[in-house]
Write an enzyme that holds these catalytic residues in place. Structure first.
Site, PDB file in Angstrom:
ATOM      1  N   HIS A   1       0.747  -1.253   0.020  1.00 62.82           N
ATOM      2  CA  HIS A   1       0.077   0.063   0.020  1.00 62.82           C
ATOM      3  C   HIS A   1       0.836   1.235   0.022  1.00 62.82           C
ATOM      4  O   HIS A   1       2.007   1.368   0.165  1.00 62.82           O
ATOM      5  CB  HIS A   1      -1.007   0.044   1.269  1.00 62.82           C
ATOM      6  CG  HIS A   1      -0.347   0.103   2.517  1.00 62.82           C
ATOM      7  ND1 HIS A   1       0.649  -0.894   2.874  1.00 62.82           N
ATOM      8  CD2 HIS A   1      -0.336   0.889   3.379  1.00 62.82           C
ATOM      9  CE1 HIS A   1       0.991  -0.392   4.291  1.00 62.82           C
ATOM     10  NE2 HIS A   1       0.433   0.680   4.574  1.00 62.82           N
TER      11      HIS A   1
ATOM     12  N   ASP B   1       5.978   4.699   4.575  1.00 62.48           N
ATOM     13  CA  ASP B   1       6.935   3.679   5.295  1.00 62.48           C
ATOM     14  C   ASP B   1       6.928   2.422   4.389  1.00 62.48           C
ATOM     15  O   ASP B   1       7.753   1.611   4.674  1.00 62.48           O
ATOM     16  CB  ASP B   1       6.794   3.281   6.721  1.00 62.48           C
ATOM     17  CG  ASP B   1       5.209   2.816   6.884  1.00 62.48           C
ATOM     18  OD1 ASP B   1       4.282   3.519   6.278  1.00 62.48           O
ATOM     19  OD2 ASP B   1       5.023   2.109   7.895  1.00 62.48           O
ATOM     20  N   HIS B   2       6.072   2.499   3.320  1.00 66.38           N
ATOM     21  CA  HIS B   2       5.979   1.175   2.560  1.00 66.38           C
ATOM     22  C   HIS B   2       6.273   1.402   1.087  1.00 66.38           C
ATOM     23  O   HIS B   2       6.494   0.620   0.084  1.00 66.38           O
ATOM     24  CB  HIS B   2       4.641   0.423   2.570  1.00 66.38           C
ATOM     25  CG  HIS B   2       4.251  -0.040   4.006  1.00 66.38           C
ATOM     26  ND1 HIS B   2       4.448  -1.411   4.413  1.00 66.38           N
ATOM     27  CD2 HIS B   2       3.833   0.910   4.989  1.00 66.38           C
ATOM     28  CE1 HIS B   2       4.199  -1.508   5.411  1.00 66.38           C
ATOM     29  NE2 HIS B   2       3.775  -0.319   6.043  1.00 66.38           N
TER      30      HIS B   2
ATOM     31  N   HIS C   1      -7.193  -1.887   6.067  1.00 68.01           N
ATOM     32  CA  HIS C   1      -6.300  -0.852   6.397  1.00 68.01           C
ATOM     33  C   HIS C   1      -6.986   0.401   5.749  1.00 68.01           C
ATOM     34  O   HIS C   1      -7.937   0.159   4.798  1.00 68.01           O
ATOM     35  CB  HIS C   1      -4.887  -1.396   5.691  1.00 68.01           C
ATOM     36  CG  HIS C   1      -3.787  -0.362   6.317  1.00 68.01           C
ATOM     37  ND1 HIS C   1      -3.477  -0.362   7.767  1.00 68.01           N
ATOM     38  CD2 HIS C   1      -2.792   0.480   5.979  1.00 68.01           C
ATOM     39  CE1 HIS C   1      -2.319   0.378   8.064  1.00 68.01           C
ATOM     40  NE2 HIS C   1      -2.157   1.019   6.830  1.00 68.01           N
TER      41      HIS C   1
ATOM     42  N   HIS D   1       7.818  -4.526  11.713  1.00 67.47           N
ATOM     43  CA  HIS D   1       6.908  -3.134  11.339  1.00 67.47           C
ATOM     44  C   HIS D   1       6.586  -2.755  12.862  1.00 67.47           C
ATOM     45  O   HIS D   1       5.396  -2.836  13.158  1.00 67.47           O
ATOM     46  CB  HIS D   1       5.651  -3.520  10.542  1.00 67.47           C
ATOM     47  CG  HIS D   1       5.097  -2.368  10.144  1.00 67.47           C
ATOM     48  ND1 HIS D   1       4.062  -1.909  10.900  1.00 67.47           N
ATOM     49  CD2 HIS D   1       5.172  -1.719   9.096  1.00 67.47           C
ATOM     50  CE1 HIS D   1       3.551  -0.771  10.228  1.00 67.47           C
ATOM     51  NE2 HIS D   1       4.082  -0.739   9.145  1.00 67.47           N
TER      52      HIS D   1
HETATM   53 ZN   LIG Z   1       0.009   1.575   6.387  1.00 66.35          ZN
END
Ligand SMILES: [Zn+2]
Length: 309
Positions: free
Chosen positions: A63, A67-68, A141, A266
């Site tokens: 997504h 941070d991804h 999410h 994470h």
């Molecule tokens: Zn997230």
């Protein structure tokens, strides 16, 4: 011998810490080298490992929270800088195509590397690989998120000594594999008589989600499960509210899904001591447990021993 291992680039959620880089993971699996969720600094973290940008065959993004994915611009530009000559596949939620387009061309560079972009459009989408199937499942999410799993089909291993005992050799072996049996002087030899089952292996990557069906679908019988455990039980209410898992929840998923090796990662910056994640997870899961650390490598466990015939 084929190599199957996870290289951990970073383990921090949301904000990096002095000890933890933003998220980022590389899965080496035979001829696939897959970069998952490159957060900020992933390009530099790679330099501390044995993986190079030119090794990458594929990039999977769950997504478009920073941070991804904030490592995408640097990593993508690096592919061109290093003159990667074959296409690199890229997958991400189709709803985030606009973010991907911006990250891909975040700044000016001489683009030579080719990206083979296949966005994930549907829950359960399959991407065929030479080593099996990459499958995406929808997670829960605040923004569109997909987890991934790599599934190698079950197969079998021919036993040379049994083939020899039946006097089977040369092209007959291929026929036996293809057809499943062979007629020899009035006697039928089946493939089962001259082979043993070779259970396929599974890798699952579950990032940023509350508990949902997709989590269980991905984790099912995984040899190696990488799963977010942003929070501890003391923050369970907050975790549910913001679409994240606790260490205890992640461990229960692993236990209920028959996972062999569990990698928790994470982590929220609010927790200084990673041993607390281990303690909470251990109460629910008695298999191999790894609390991920930056720049470490986790092996995919050896293939399951086939059940006795
Ligand atoms: Zn997230």
């Amino acid at each position: 011998m084929s190599m199957r291992e996870l290289v951990v680039l970073g383990t921090a959620s949301q904000a990096p810490t002095r000890a933890r880089n933003h998220n980022g993971y590389v899965l080496r699996w035979d001829d696939e080298v897959i970069l998952f969720d490159p957060g900020e600094g992933s390009q530099r973290q790679l330099l501390h490992t044995t993986v190079t940008a030119t090794d990458l065959t594929r990039i999977c993004v769950t997504h478009f929270h920073g941070d991804h994915c904030l490592g995408l611009p640097g990593t993508i530009q690096r592919l061109s800088l290093d003159r990667v000559s074959r296409p690199v596949a890229v997958h991400f939620p189709a709803e985030g195509a606009e973010y991907f387009a911006r990250l891909r061309h975040a700044s000016s560079f001489h683009e030579t590397a080719e990206l083979a972009v296949t966005p994930i459009e549907t829950d359960g989408q399959h991407i065929p690989l030479s080593c099996g199937t990459l499958e995406a499942r929808r997670l829960r999410h605040p923004i569109d998120t997909y987890g991934y799993r790599l599934v190698e089909p079950d197969s079998y291993r021919m036993l040379p000594e049994r083939l020899a005992a039946y006097g089977i050799g040369g092209p007959a072996v291929g026929e036996l594999q293809r057809v499943g049996h062979l007629d020899l002087d009035g006697r039928r030899v089946t493939r089962d008589e001259v082979s043993v089952p070779r259970p396929g292996q599974r890798f699952a990557f579950v990032m940023d989600t509350g508990l949902c069906d997709g989590v269980y679908a991905l984790a099912e019988h995984a040899d190696l499960l990488v799963i977010e455990s942003t929070f501890l039980e003391s923050e369970a209410a907050l975790a549910a509210e913001v679409g994240h898992l606790t260490a205890g929840q992640a461990a229960r998923v692993a236990a209920e899904s028959g996972v062999r090796r569990l990698v928790l990662t994470h982590f929220s910056q609010r927790y200084a001591d990673p041993r607390r994640f281990a303690a909470e997870a251990r109460a629910h899961f008695d298999g191999d447990l790894v609390i991920a650390e930056d720049l470490t490598t986790v092996q995919v466990p050896p293939r399951r021993v086939p059940s006795a015939e």
